[in-house]
Structure formats: structure tokens, C-alpha cells
Design a protein around this motif. Sequence first.
Motif, PDB file in Angstrom:
ATOM      1  N   UNK A   1      -1.582   1.428  84.120  1.00  0.00           N
ATOM      2  CA  UNK A   1      -0.297   1.248  84.753  1.00  0.00           C
ATOM      3  C   UNK A   1       0.859   1.507  83.783  1.00  0.00           C
ATOM      4  N   UNK A   2       0.644   1.224  82.506  1.00  0.00           N
ATOM      5  CA  UNK A   2       1.702   1.402  81.514  1.00  0.00           C
ATOM      6  C   UNK A   2       2.134   2.861  81.414  1.00  0.00           C
ATOM      7  N   UNK A   3       1.220   3.793  81.586  1.00  0.00           N
ATOM      8  CA  UNK A   3       1.571   5.211  81.480  1.00  0.00           C
ATOM      9  C   UNK A   3       2.543   5.636  82.565  1.00  0.00           C
ATOM     10  N   UNK A   4       2.494   4.996  83.726  1.00  0.00           N
ATOM     11  CA  UNK A   4       3.436   5.312  84.804  1.00  0.00           C
ATOM     12  C   UNK A   4       4.850   4.878  84.401  1.00  0.00           C
ATOM     13  N   UNK A   5       4.955   3.711  83.793  1.00  0.00           N
ATOM     14  CA  UNK A   5       6.246   3.204  83.322  1.00  0.00           C
ATOM     15  C   UNK A   5       6.819   4.149  82.274  1.00  0.00           C
ATOM     16  N   UNK A   6       5.970   4.604  81.360  1.00  0.00           N
ATOM     17  CA  UNK A   6       6.411   5.529  80.310  1.00  0.00           C
ATOM     18  C   UNK A   6       6.835   6.865  80.920  1.00  0.00           C
ATOM     19  N   UNK A   7       6.071   7.357  81.886  1.00  0.00           N
ATOM     20  CA  UNK A   7       6.397   8.640  82.534  1.00  0.00           C
ATOM     21  C   UNK A   7       7.740   8.571  83.262  1.00  0.00           C
ATOM     22  N   UNK A   8       7.986   7.492  83.952  1.00  0.00           N
ATOM     23  CA  UNK A   8       9.260   7.341  84.659  1.00  0.00           C
ATOM     24  C   UNK A   8      10.403   7.259  83.643  1.00  0.00           C
ATOM     25  N   UNK A   9      10.210   6.456  82.594  1.00  0.00           N
ATOM     26  CA  UNK A   9      11.225   6.357  81.546  1.00  0.00           C
ATOM     27  C   UNK A   9      11.463   7.689  80.869  1.00  0.00           C
ATOM     28  N   UNK A  10      10.398   8.436  80.637  1.00  0.00           N
ATOM     29  CA  UNK A  10      10.529   9.753  80.026  1.00  0.00           C
ATOM     30  C   UNK A  10      11.341  10.703  80.884  1.00  0.00           C
ATOM     31  N   UNK A  11      11.139  10.643  82.178  1.00  0.00           N
ATOM     32  CA  UNK A  11      11.929  11.470  83.086  1.00  0.00           C
ATOM     33  C   UNK A  11      13.405  11.102  83.041  1.00  0.00           C
ATOM     34  N   UNK A  12      13.670   9.818  82.976  1.00  0.00           N
ATOM     35  CA  UNK A  12      15.063   9.344  82.883  1.00  0.00           C
ATOM     36  C   UNK A  12      15.687   9.810  81.571  1.00  0.00           C
ATOM     37  N   UNK A  13      14.987   9.591  80.459  1.00  0.00           N
ATOM     38  CA  UNK A  13      15.521   9.965  79.143  1.00  0.00           C
ATOM     39  C   UNK A  13      15.744  11.456  78.992  1.00  0.00           C
ATOM     40  N   UNK A  14      14.798  12.259  79.455  1.00  0.00           N
ATOM     41  CA  UNK A  14      14.939  13.713  79.352  1.00  0.00           C
ATOM     42  C   UNK A  14      16.099  14.216  80.207  1.00  0.00           C
ATOM     43  N   UNK A  15      16.272  13.625  81.368  1.00  0.00           N
ATOM     44  CA  UNK A  15      17.382  14.020  82.240  1.00  0.00           C
ATOM     45  C   UNK A  15      18.720  13.660  81.603  1.00  0.00           C
ATOM     46  N   UNK A  16      18.812  12.464  81.039  1.00  0.00           N
ATOM     47  CA  UNK A  16      20.060  12.058  80.381  1.00  0.00           C
ATOM     48  C   UNK A  16      20.349  12.981  79.199  1.00  0.00           C
ATOM     49  N   UNK A  17      19.326  13.304  78.398  1.00  0.00           N
ATOM     50  CA  UNK A  17      19.535  14.217  77.257  1.00  0.00           C
ATOM     51  C   UNK A  17      20.039  15.572  77.748  1.00  0.00           C
ATOM     52  N   UNK A  18      19.438  16.098  78.791  1.00  0.00           N
ATOM     53  CA  UNK A  18      19.864  17.381  79.331  1.00  0.00           C
ATOM     54  C   UNK A  18      21.325  17.332  79.760  1.00  0.00           C
ATOM     55  N   UNK A  19      21.716  16.278  80.454  1.00  0.00           N
ATOM     56  CA  UNK A  19      23.097  16.154  80.922  1.00  0.00           C
ATOM     57  C   UNK A  19      24.073  16.000  79.760  1.00  0.00           C
ATOM     58  N   UNK A  20      23.709  15.231  78.737  1.00  0.00           N
ATOM     59  CA  UNK A  20      24.569  15.069  77.562  1.00  0.00           C
ATOM     60  C   UNK A  20      24.735  16.405  76.854  1.00  0.00           C
ATOM     61  N   UNK A  21      23.638  17.132  76.652  1.00  0.00           N
ATOM     62  CA  UNK A  21      23.719  18.413  75.967  1.00  0.00           C
ATOM     63  C   UNK A  21      24.498  19.431  76.797  1.00  0.00           C
ATOM     64  N   UNK A  22      24.359  19.403  78.092  1.00  0.00           N
ATOM     65  CA  UNK A  22      25.112  20.290  78.969  1.00  0.00           C
ATOM     66  C   UNK A  22      26.605  19.974  78.888  1.00  0.00           C
ATOM     67  N   UNK A  23      26.957  18.696  78.936  1.00  0.00           N
ATOM     68  CA  UNK A  23      28.348  18.269  78.871  1.00  0.00           C
ATOM     69  C   UNK A  23      28.969  18.627  77.519  1.00  0.00           C
ATOM     70  N   UNK A  24      28.256  18.357  76.442  1.00  0.00           N
ATOM     71  CA  UNK A  24      28.784  18.659  75.109  1.00  0.00           C
ATOM     72  C   UNK A  24      28.921  20.164  74.923  1.00  0.00           C
ATOM     73  N   UNK A  25      27.981  20.931  75.425  1.00  0.00           N
ATOM     74  CA  UNK A  25      28.053  22.383  75.327  1.00  0.00           C
ATOM     75  C   UNK A  25      29.294  22.951  75.987  1.00  0.00           C
ATOM     76  N   UNK A  26      29.764  22.292  77.031  1.00  0.00           N
ATOM     77  CA  UNK A  26      30.974  22.741  77.721  1.00  0.00           C
ATOM     78  C   UNK A  26      32.240  22.300  76.998  1.00  0.00           C
ATOM     79  N   UNK A  27      32.116  21.415  76.030  1.00  0.00           N
ATOM     80  CA  UNK A  27      33.273  20.917  75.280  1.00  0.00           C
ATOM     81  C   UNK A  27      33.449  21.675  73.965  1.00  0.00           C
ATOM     82  N   UNK A  28      32.901  22.887  73.882  1.00  0.00           N
ATOM     83  CA  UNK A  28      33.053  23.779  72.737  1.00  0.00           C
ATOM     84  C   UNK A  28      32.391  23.267  71.461  1.00  0.00           C
ATOM     85  N   UNK A  29      31.413  22.411  71.600  1.00  0.00           N
ATOM     86  CA  UNK A  29      30.650  21.944  70.446  1.00  0.00           C
ATOM     87  C   UNK A  29      29.296  22.639  70.498  1.00  0.00           C
ATOM     88  N   UNK A  30      28.840  23.147  69.379  1.00  0.00           N
ATOM     89  CA  UNK A  30      27.561  23.854  69.351  1.00  0.00           C
ATOM     90  C   UNK A  30      26.426  22.951  69.818  1.00  0.00           C
TER      91      UNK A  30
END
Length: 114
Positions: A1-30
Motif C-alpha cells: 500500500x505504501x507504494x501507492x502513496x509514494x506514486x501519488x506523491x510523485x505525481x504531485x511533485x513532478x507536476x509542481x516541478x513542471x509548473x515551476x520550471x514552466x513559469x520560471x522559463x517564461x520569466x526570462x530565467x534560464x
Amino acid sequence: MEWIIIAIGGGVGATIRFLVQLWIGKKLISSYWATALVNVLGSLMLGITSNMAIETSSLLTFITVGVLGAFTTFSTFAFDIVKLIEIKKWGTALLFINVNLMGGIMAFWLGWII
């Protein structure tokens, strides 16, 4: 059951990272500075959550291993270093390495003592 919790958390974390990197990329930061930001911020959050008294270990696993494990990214850090070296941005590469490593360690420590 623990792997399901990790998988859901991983999906959340990866999505947040993608959105942060997308937002920063639009703010003229490499994009490599977006990587540094998520790594340092993730280290700070790991320091905070690791030192908190979270009652259930499932919640701690969800946050630390799942969300923060996917939010931070060593592989992109390595990729960015190689790309900076390929284009002969030696100073930027060294600064980037130091910001990720030292910044991450100091951010974790700060989170730990908060």
C-alpha cells in the motif's frame, strides 16, 4: 500500500516541478536556474518536514519520498551541468553546481532548525 502513496506523491511533485520550471522559463530565467530553485526549495521543505512531528508515517512518506522526491531532480541537475560545459560556460557551470549543492545543504539545514 505504501507504494501507492509514494506514486501519488510523485505525481504531485513532478507536476509542481513542471509548473515551476514552466513559469520560471517564461520569466526570462534560464531553465537551469529553475532546476536550482526547485532543488534548493525542495531541500528546504525536506528539512522542515523531516524535523516535524508528523503523526502518521504514511503522510511523511507521501511528502518526503513522493512529493519532494519527484519535485527535486538530480538527473536534470546533471543534464544542465553537461549542457553548460558543452557550451563552455565554465563559470556558470561552477556557480550552478555550488548553488545546487551548497544551497541545497544550507536550505535543508535552515528547514531543519526552523
